[in-house]
Motif scaffolding. Structure first.
Motif, short mmCIF file in Angstrom:
data_model
loop_
_atom_site.label_atom_id
_atom_site.label_comp_id
_atom_site.label_asym_id
_atom_site.label_seq_id
_atom_site.Cartn_x
_atom_site.Cartn_y
_atom_site.Cartn_z
N ASN A 36 28.98 -0.60 34.42
CA ASN A 36 28.89 -0.98 33.23
C ASN A 36 29.96 -2.31 32.94
N GLU B 24 29.52 -6.30 31.73
CA GLU B 24 30.48 -6.99 30.86
C GLU B 24 31.35 -8.10 31.36
N TYR C 279 21.21 2.47 29.62
CA TYR C 279 21.32 2.21 28.30
C TYR C 279 22.54 1.37 27.93
N ALA C 280 23.80 1.92 28.51
CA ALA C 280 25.00 1.24 28.51
C ALA C 280 24.99 -0.03 28.89
N ALA D 276 22.80 -2.34 29.35
CA ALA D 276 21.88 -3.21 28.45
C ALA D 276 22.47 -3.74 27.26
N ARG D 277 23.76 -2.84 26.84
CA ARG D 277 24.36 -3.45 25.60
C ARG D 277 25.04 -4.68 25.85
N HIS D 278 24.92 -5.23 27.19
CA HIS D 278 25.67 -6.76 27.38
C HIS D 278 24.57 -7.70 27.48
N THR E 258 20.85 -9.66 26.20
CA THR E 258 19.73 -10.06 25.28
C THR E 258 18.67 -9.38 25.13
N LYS F 205 16.96 -1.27 24.58
CA LYS F 205 17.74 -2.07 23.56
C LYS F 205 17.30 -1.45 22.01
N GLY F 206 16.69 -0.17 22.20
CA GLY F 206 16.40 0.38 20.95
C GLY F 206 15.18 0.06 20.75
N ASP G 111 21.81 7.27 22.88
CA ASP G 111 21.22 6.32 21.92
C ASP G 111 20.23 7.09 21.29
#
Lengths: 666, 666, 666
Positions: B218, B222, B260-261, B263-265, B267, B297-298, B445
Motif C-alpha cells: 500500500n 502511495e 481495496y486499500a 485502489a485508494r491511490h 483514479t 473503487k466502491g 469498505d
C-alpha cells in the motif's frame, strides 16, 4: 515400573491458555477421574524470559492446583525448544543439518552438542528440578521430549565424529579398506582432510554417522539424568516419552535413537503412540508401540507409561464414540500403567492449533471430555485388577537400529526410508491378527532363550557374533523366522563377501546370489495368492523345503518361502514380501509345525496377562463398527466392567468398539 | 471511472521487436479498431542503460506513432524489473525471501523497501512522467505491474516489521500472550532478540508478517502515486493492473495485496484476467475477476479497465474461433470499459516466447488478428451503448485478506494455500450458473445494507466488531450464507475460545466444537447427492433447521447445511464443501425462501446492466460449442450487433460461442 | 577403429576388493573368454594418497596379472573423482552449479576449469600414463569418464563465459538486441555488470551458457589428449565412454556434451549403454546408442567400443537367462568391436553396492558368470566373422545439441527436458520395429548426400545455412521427414520472425502460425488411430498433400501429417506426436513412395552388415520370451553359431531371447 494405581492424565500447559484456568481445569479433571498431569517440557522461555532471570510463578500455580485437586505431576525438562535470547547469544545453537542451516522457530532445531546450549540448558534443568523436587505432587521427571540429535551436522558434531573414528581406527589404511573409501577416490589418509559428511556417497560412512548421532543422544540422556539426579527424591521416577518412525501415524521402531541404550538412564520407559481413528482404527499401533516400550527396561520391568496419545488429535483423527475407551483399555491390556493424552486443551495459536486436546477450543466439556470421564472413573474403579499386567509371550521380535539404518541407506523398491519398519509391521501385524502376543528385543539386550520363536525383520546389518548366536539358537531347538536381506552386511554395511545369507544360510538351508524387484510375480500358499512386492531373492533350497515357489514364467524355479529343520529347531525364510492373508497361512503352517498354539478363530482381539494378584486377565477388544458375539476362551471369571460372572465357554457380546475384561480369579 | 468510448488495445513493446515496426504495427492496429496501447512498464534498462544516462528515443517513437494513428497511451512505470547496473551498485536490491537469496534474472525479485531501489526507481519514475506528461496521446499511467512485496524478508523489511510491532504492543507481555509465544518457548521479551521470521511456527506471527507485507505494498502505491502526481495532467488517470490468485488461470482474490486499500491511490481500477480456453472456457474467471475489480473503487465508480487478458496466450490457451469475441463482450457486460490484450506481438526471445500476442511470431495478420478486427470494429460501432454499464446486484460477497491468509496458514484437506479461494469460487460459480449477478466487498469498505443477501466465503479471521455487524445485519432483515470456519479466529488468527462459530452462532442458530475431514460422507438435497470434501464440522442445530444432515454411519446425527430464521432475516450455514449441483438445489431453496428472483432456466449466460442512456442492456453469451436457441427474457429491444428488433419473449439463436446484446430503449 | 578380434571384458577395480583377488579373478576371466579389462578411472586417491605421494603398487599388480592371463588393458585417467586432500587444498575445486555449492562425496562434482584441479589432475595423468605406457598389455586409454561440465557455474566459468561473449559481440547493443535483453530490463550495457547466469529468464542466454559448458568439455578432452599423447605408444588407442540422456535407462543424445566435437580428440569412439531387462528388454537402446557411437568418427571409421553395459546391473535389471547373450550379439551386429561390462565384481560398500557386476557379492561364479562364459567362448570362436561390421544404411538422422537445448529450454507439454529425445526415439524406434537400419549425423559433420532419406527430430534451433542446405537436399532429390518445431528458431533460440517452418516451409509445402497442446485430438492413418500428444501445430498445406488431418470438432481443418513433392525429392512433416503404430503406417506410405525397401514382416529383429571378408552377415535376434519360427531372408549361408548351412528361404527357429547369425559367403 510397577505402580499403585493406573495413571490417567493429560499434558497441561498453563502458559498457553488464553486466560487463567488452573482451578477450572483441575476441577474438571478430577471429576473425570484424571489423576496425572505432565507439565513444563516446552516452556524454557516462560520461566527464563531473559538470560538468568528465573520466574516460576506459573509453575507454582500449577503445582498448587495439582496438590489441591489430588493430581500427580510429571515435570518435563524444558530443553527441546530454545528461547530467542539464547540464539541471539550464540547463533550456532541452531544447528546445521543435511538440509542446511536451521532458522529459529521450530522446536528440536538446536545442536545438542553445542557448548552454549549445554551450559544454559543445564542451568535451567537444575533450577527447575531444585524448585520442584520437594513438592509432594511431583511423582517423576521426563527428560526432554522425543529426543534425537535432529540430524546435527554442526562443526562440533563433525569434529567429534572424526575424533572418535580416529580413535577407533588408529590405522587409516584399515579405516579406508573397511569403509571401502577407494571407491570414487573418497580415501581419507589424513584426518585433517576429512570432508563434510553431508553428501557422502559412502553408505558405510553415512551409517556410521547416524550411529554417532544416536550415541550423542545416549550421552544427552546420561547428562540430563545426572543433573536431575542431583535434586530428585528417591521415590520420584525418571522417564522419557520415546516415539516412533512415522507414516501418517506411529509406524515402527525409530531410526534416530537407540531406545534400549537410552532407557538405561531411566526408571521407567514411556512412549508417545499416535494413530488414525474412525474407520482406520485397528489397534495395531498400540500393540507395536507398546511392545517396544514394554521391552526397553527388560522383561523383568515390563510396565511402561503411555505419556502421549490421541485425545481428539489431528483433524483426520477425531474418534468415533467408543474408540477412546477401547484404546485406553488396549494400552492397559498391553502392559501400560498410564494413559496420558496429548493434551488437555486445544491451543489457540501456532502450528498445533489443529492437534486438538480433551477440550476443544471452547474449553468446555464436550463429547471427548465426556468419554474420558467414563474411562477415568472406570480406571478408578477397576484399575487395581488390571495394573502392572505381566506377559509371558513365546514369540520375540529382534529390533536393530543398525539393520534399520542399513535398510534406509539401501531401501527396497518403494518403501524408502521405511523399508525396515514396513517389513517389521508386516511380520507383526499378522501376529496381531492371529491373536499371538509377542515381545520385542534390542540387539544389545536380547535373550533368545526366552522364546520358542524368534522373528527377524530384515536383519540387514549384523555382526558375525550375532549371526552365529542365531545359528546356535536354531541348532539348540529354537525356531526362527527370517525376512529377506537378513545377514547381508556386517555392522558397518559392508556386504559379506560369501554365500548369502551370511552364516544364517546353514540354519535356513538355502542360498542365493541374485535378487530383483518382483514384477508380475505372485506367492501362493494355503489357497491364498498375493503379489510379491518390494524385493525378491532368487533362493535355491539346499536342505530346506520350499513352502512356496515364485509363480512366474521365468523365476518359477526359485523359492519365495522355505522351511528348514536344523539341529533341534526350525528356520523359515521369507525371500520376498507379499499379502498378509498369504503370510497368515504360512504362519499357521509354521506355528503348527513347532507346536505354538494361538487363537485366530476369534472375531475379536484378545490380550492376556497376569495381574498383581497373580490372576489371569483376558481383554476382549472389538475393533469394528459392528456388534460382535463370541465365546469366552478361558476359565470362569468375572467381567470387571459390569461385575458379572463369565462361565468357561460362555457367550459374550461386544457393542461396536466395545471392551470386555475377564479376571480369572484363583 | 466513466469513459467516453470503449477502449480496445494491447500492451506494446517497441524495445522487444526484432526490427523497427512502430508504423507497421500501429497502422494494423488502427485498421482493426484498436484505440489504446500500454507501454513502458518493463523497460527501465532500455531508457537508463547506465546509471543516470537517460535516453527516451524509443519512447518518443512510440508516442509519435500513437499520435499519428490515433491511439491513446497508458504509460506504465518501469519499476517491476531492475537493471543489471542497479544490482551491481547494491546487491541487496535483490531481496531475500522464504526461499533464500534471489539472484538476478526474473522480474519482481527486488526488495521494495530497499533504499537504493527506492532512490533510483523514484528518479526513473519522475524522469519518465515528466517526459510524457504533456503528450496528448497519454491518457493515463499505470503504477508498476501486478505489484506485491514479493515475500521480501530482507533485513530492512524485518527490522521495519519489528519496529511496527513494538509500537503496536508497548507491553511485550501483552504481545507474547496475544500471539501465544509461550508455545514452544518462542517468547520475545527483548525486541532485540526477535528472530528471523522465515521459519516461525507461529501462524499468528506469520499472518501478521503477511499483513505487514501487504501494508508496504500500500505504501509503495502511495509513494508512486505521489511521484507521478507531481507531473501528471488533471485529465490523466492513474490505474493499476491488479491480478489474482492462480491455479492454471485466474482463480480468486490475491493473498498478497489488499487491493481495496491500494485502489485508494488510483483514479480507476484495472485488472489482469487470464483464463483457459477451448473446451475449458466458461467465462467464470471474467465475472469473478471483473466483480472484484468493479468493487475496488466502491459501487459509485464501478467501471474498470481490463488491462491484460489473453490474446493467444499460453500454448494450451489458443482460442477456438469466436471465443475471443465472446470474452470481449463478457468483460464489457460485467462493467469493464476497456479490453486490452497482453500483448500485441509474440516475443522472439526469453521466458514468455510462448505466451503469444495478437500477432504470432511471424508478425503478420493471422487468425487472431482477424478476430480482433471484428471485435474492434464492432466496439467502435456499438460501444456507446454498452460502455459505463451500471449494475444493481442484490447479492454481495465479502472478501477478506485476513481470512484468506488464515485459510492459507491453516489449510483444509487438499486445497492448500487456495483453501479460501476454492470455497469462494464454489459459492460464486454456482451463482454464475444460476445467472445471479453479485458484487464483491472488501472488509474495510463493506456496506451490507445494500444487499438482500450477503455471502461469506470462510471468514476464518474476523474482528468481533465485524461478526457483531453480521449478526445485526441478519437480525435487521438481511440474509446470510456463511461457509465453514467463519468466525473461528480473531484478527491475528487466535482462535476464539468459546462457542463456535464465534458470535455468528446466534444468527446461524447452531453450534459445533468438533470437526474432521469427511471420508465416505455425502450430502444430499433436492434429489442431488455429492461427496463431502475438504472439511466437515459436526454441527448441532440450536434454533436452526437442518436442510441436510451428513449421510454416514456415524456422523449422520450432525448437520451439513442449516437454515435459521433470526430476527427479520435468514442465515444459512454450510458446514462442509460438496458438489455444485447439490449446492444449486440448496441455493434455490434459500433464494426462494428470501424471495430473490433468478433465471437459471436459461441455457445461456445472461448479464444485465444500465447504460449511459439509462437503458437496460441484456447480454446473452453462449459459452458452448453448440448452437443454442432460447427466449429473450426482457422487454422489447434492439439487438445491437445486427440492429434487429427483439420482441418481448422473442426467440433468439446463438451460434457456438456467440453473443447477442439487447438494449431495451426507454 | 578396426580391431583384430572382438574384445570382451569388464571394468575391474582391484582397489575396491574386500581382499586380494587379482589372480583368482583374471583366471576366472580367461576361462570365460574375457580378453579385456578397463581399470583406473576412478581411483586418484588410491595412487596419490597424499599430495605428491604416488604409489602404483596396486596398478602394477593388475598389469602383471593381465599380462600373465593374456588380458588387454584400457587405462582410464582417474580425473572424474577428486581426492579429499585436493578439496582441503582448494575448496573451490568443488563447483557451484544451478543448485548451489557442491559438497564433497559424489564424483563429477568439481569445477573442470578450476586451475588447481587442472594442475593436480594434469600431473596425475602424466604420472599414470608415463607409468603404464610401456606395458605390452595396455592397448589404449580412456579419457576420464562420461565427462561433462557438471553444470559448473563457478566464478571461473562465468568470467570465462562473459569474456567469450564480449569477444563475440564487440558491440553491446548488438548483443542486447540479438539476445532480446530489453525484455524485463535485462540489458547488459556494461560487461562488468553481467549478472550471475543461474536464474536468467532469457533462454537465449541460458542456451548460450549451455553451449559454453559444452565447449569447455571439448577443451577438456583436448587437454587430456595432449597430456596422454606425450607418453602413449603409437599402437595404443585413445577412447572415451560417451553416455546418453536418461529416463530409467539410456534414452537419447546427451544434452551436455557435443560428442561429435569431443570425438575428434579420440582414436575410437566408446559408449556406455544401459537398459532395462526382463520383460522390458527391447534392444532399442542398443541400436540407438550404438548408432550414435558408430557415427562419431564418421562413416569411414564406424566401429566402436561398448565400454560399459549391464552385467547384472541395477536390482530391477537382472536379466532373464539368454538375454545377456542376445544383447552381446546385438552390440556386435550394430558395429561394436567390444562388449565390456560394468563391472566384473559387485561392490561391497557405497552407493553402487546394488549395481551388480558379472560376479555377485559372493565373488564366485554364478548364473551371470556362466552366461558370460558362453558368450566369451563363442566370441573367441566366431569373432573373426563378425568383427569390424560395416553398414550401408540409406536413412540418416540428424542430431543437434542446439536443437536439444532449445527443446529443453522450451519443452513440450509433458516431456520436459527430454522433449527432444522423446521425439527422436519415437521417430527411430519405429524404424527399428520395421527393421530399417539408420545412421546418425551431427550437425557439424553431416553429409546428407549419403542418404536416400534424412530424418529431423525437432530441429528447433538451426542456422539459416543448415535450413537452406536441407531445402537444397530435397530439391536435389533427397527425401526428408521433419518433426514439429523444426526451423523455429535460430542458433541462439531467437524465433525466426517470418513464415514457419522458417525456410523449410518451401520444401515441406506448408505453413502455420498457431499451435497448441492437443486435447481430445486423434491422428488416423492406414486403419490405425491414436491420440495426438505433446504438441500440435495448426498446419495449412500450401503445395503439400495432407496425409492425415486432425480428428477434432474444431481443429479438423488443419493437417497433422503432410507430404510434399519438391524439386526431385519428397518432404513429409509431422506436426504432432502420436502412436507408433500409426506412424508405422505413415512411414510405409512414405518409404513406398520413395522406393526404400524394408522387411517389416519378420517377427524377429534383423541386422545386416559386411564383415572383413566382404561377406554379408545377417543377425536374427529374438527379443521375446517365446520361441519364434521365421524364414531366412537372404542368400544361402552358414549359421555361424552352430555351423549349419542355411538355404535361401530356409526355415529358422529361435528359442526365447535366441540369436542366429548367418554369413553369406561369397
Amino acid at each position: 515400573m510397577k505402580t499403585d494405581k493406573l495413571y490417567y492424565g493429560a499434558a497441561y500447559y498453563d502458559e498457553y491458555m488464553p486466560y487463567e484456568r488452573v482451578e477450572t481445569d483441575f476441577k474438571l479433571m478430577r471429576e473425570a477421574g484424571f489423576n496425572l498431569i505432565r507439565i513444563a517440557e516446552s516452556t524454557w522461555s516462560t520461566w527464563e524470559k531473559r538470560e538468568g532471570e528465573f520466574d516460576f510463578t506459573s509453575l507454582d500455580r500449577m503445582l498448587d492446583g495439582a496438590e489441591k485437586y489430588g493430581l500427580s505431576v510429571i515435570v518435563g525438562t524444558p530443553t527441546y525448544a530454545v528461547p530467542t535470547w539464547l540464539v541471539k547469544l550464540d547463533p550456532k545453537v541452531l544447528t546445521v543439518n543435511h538440509n542446511g542451516q536451521n532458522l529459529y522457530g521450530p522446536r528440536q532445531n538446536m545442536d545438542i552438542v553445542n557448548p552454549t546450549y549445554r551450559k544454559y540448558a543445564g542451568r535451567m534443568i537444575e533450577k527447575l528440578t531444585e524448585h520442584v523436587a520437594d513438592r509432594p505432587c511431583v511423582v517423576g521427571y521426563q527428560i526432554d521430549n522425543e529426543t534425537k540429535a535432529y540430524d546435527t551436522c554442526s562443526e562440533y558434531a563433525q569434529k567429534d565424529f572424526v575424533g572418535r573414528l580416529k580413535k577407533k581406527y588408529p590405522d587409516p589404511d584399515a579405516f579406508n579398506h573397511e569403509f571401502g573409501l577407494d571407491y570414487w577416490s573418497n580415501r581419507v589418509d589424513d584426518w585433517d582432510c576429512f570432508p563434510d559428511i553431508r553428501q557422502t556417497i559412502n553408505m558405510s560412512l553415512a551409517a556410521e554417522y547416524e550411529k554417532y548421532q544416536r550415541q550423542i543422544v545416549n550421552e544427552f540422556f546420561e547428562w540430563q539424568a545426572g543433573l536431575i539426579g542431583k535434586y530428585k527424591r528417591e521415590d520420584q521416577f525418571l522417564t522419557h516419552n520415546f516415539d516412533y518412525d512415522w507414516i501418517d501415524q506411529s509406524l515402527g521402531y525409530h531410526p534416530d535413537i537407540d531406545q534400549y541404550a537410552a532407557a538405561r538412564h531411566l526408571t521407567v520407559a514411556g512412549c508417545d503412540i499416535y494413530h488414525q481413528c474412525q474407520d482406520n482404527l485397528t489397534g495395531k499401533e498400540i500393540v507395536m508401540g507398546g511392545n517396544i516400550a514394554r521391552s526397553l527396561k527388560g522383561t523383568e520391568q515390563p510396565n511402561y507409561l503411555v505419556l502421549e496419545t490421541n485425545a481428539q488429535g489431528l483433524t483426520a483423527w477425531l474418534s468415533y464414540p467408543g474408540q477412546l475407551r477401547l484404546n485406553a483399555y488396549a494400552h492397559i491390556a498391553n502392559g501400560a500403567n498410564c494413559v496420558e493424552y496429548w493434551h488437555w486443551h486445544s491451543i489457540h495459536n501456532a502450528i498445533e492449533t489443529y492437534w486438538k486436546g480433551v477440550l476443544s477450543h471452547d474449553l468446555t466439556p464436550g463429547q471427548t471430555y465426556r468419554e474420558c470421564s467414563v474411562i477415568g472413573n472406570e480406571f478408578a474403579r477397576i484399575g487395581k485388577h488390571i495394573k502392572n499386567m505381566k506377559k509371558s509371550n513365546r514369540v520375540g521380535v529382534l529390533l536393530s537400529n543398525e539393520a534399520l539404518t542399513g535398510m534406509k541407506q539401501f531401501p527396497t523398491k518403494s518403501a524408502g526410508s521405511h523399508s525396515y519398519n514396513v517389513v517389521m509391521r508386516w511380520l507383526t501385524d499378522v501376529l496381531y491378527d492371529m491373536n499371538i502376543e509377542y515381545d520385542m528385543m534390542g540387539v544389545a539386550d536380547h535373550d533368545f532363550s526366552k522364546y520358542e520363536c524368534v522373528i527377524l525383520p530384515p536383519l540387514y546389518s549384523a555382526t558375525e557374533e550375532l549371526l552365529k548366536e542365531l545359528d546356535e539358537y536354531v541348532a539348540g531347538g529354537g525356531n526362527l523366522i527370517a525376512a529377506y536381506r537378513s545377514g547381508f552386511s556386517n555392522e558397518i554395511l559392508k556386504v559379506y563377501p560369501d554365500t548369502q545369507p551370511h552364516i544364517l544360510n546353514r540354519a535356513l538351508g538355502i542360498r542365493y546370489d541374485q535378487f530383483t524387484y518382483p514384477e508380475g510375480v505372485t506367492v501362493e500358499y494355503g489357497g491364498k495368492s498375493s503379489a510379491a512386492r518390494e524385493w525378491m531373492e532368487l533362493v535355491t533350497p539346499v536342505t530346506a523345503e520350499t513352502l512356496s515357489p515364485y509363480t512366474h514364467h521365468t523365476w518359477g524355479k526359485y523359492s519365495a518361502v522355505t522351511l528348514n529343520s536344523y539341529g533341534k529347531g526350525h528356520a523359515m525364510y521369507l525371500a520376498t514380501m507379499f499379502g498378509g492373508d498369504t503370510l497368515r497361512e504360512i504362519y499357521r503352517r509354521f506355528f503348527d509345525e513347532i507346536g505354538l498354539a494361538y487363537d485366530d478363530s476369534a472375531p475379536v482381539s484378545i490380550r492376556r496377562g497376569v495381574n498383581d494378584d497373580g490372576n489371569e486377565v483376558i481383554f476382549y477388544l472389538n475393533y469394528s463398527k459392528d456388534e460382535i458375539k463370541f465365546t469366552h476362551n478361558g476359565e470362569s471369571g468375572v467381567s470387571l466392567l459390569d461385575e458379572k460372572n463369565v462361565g468357561k465357554g460362555g457367550e459374550l457380546c461386544l457393542p461396536p468398539w466395545g471392551v470386555c475384561i475377564v479376571e480369572i480369579r484363583k
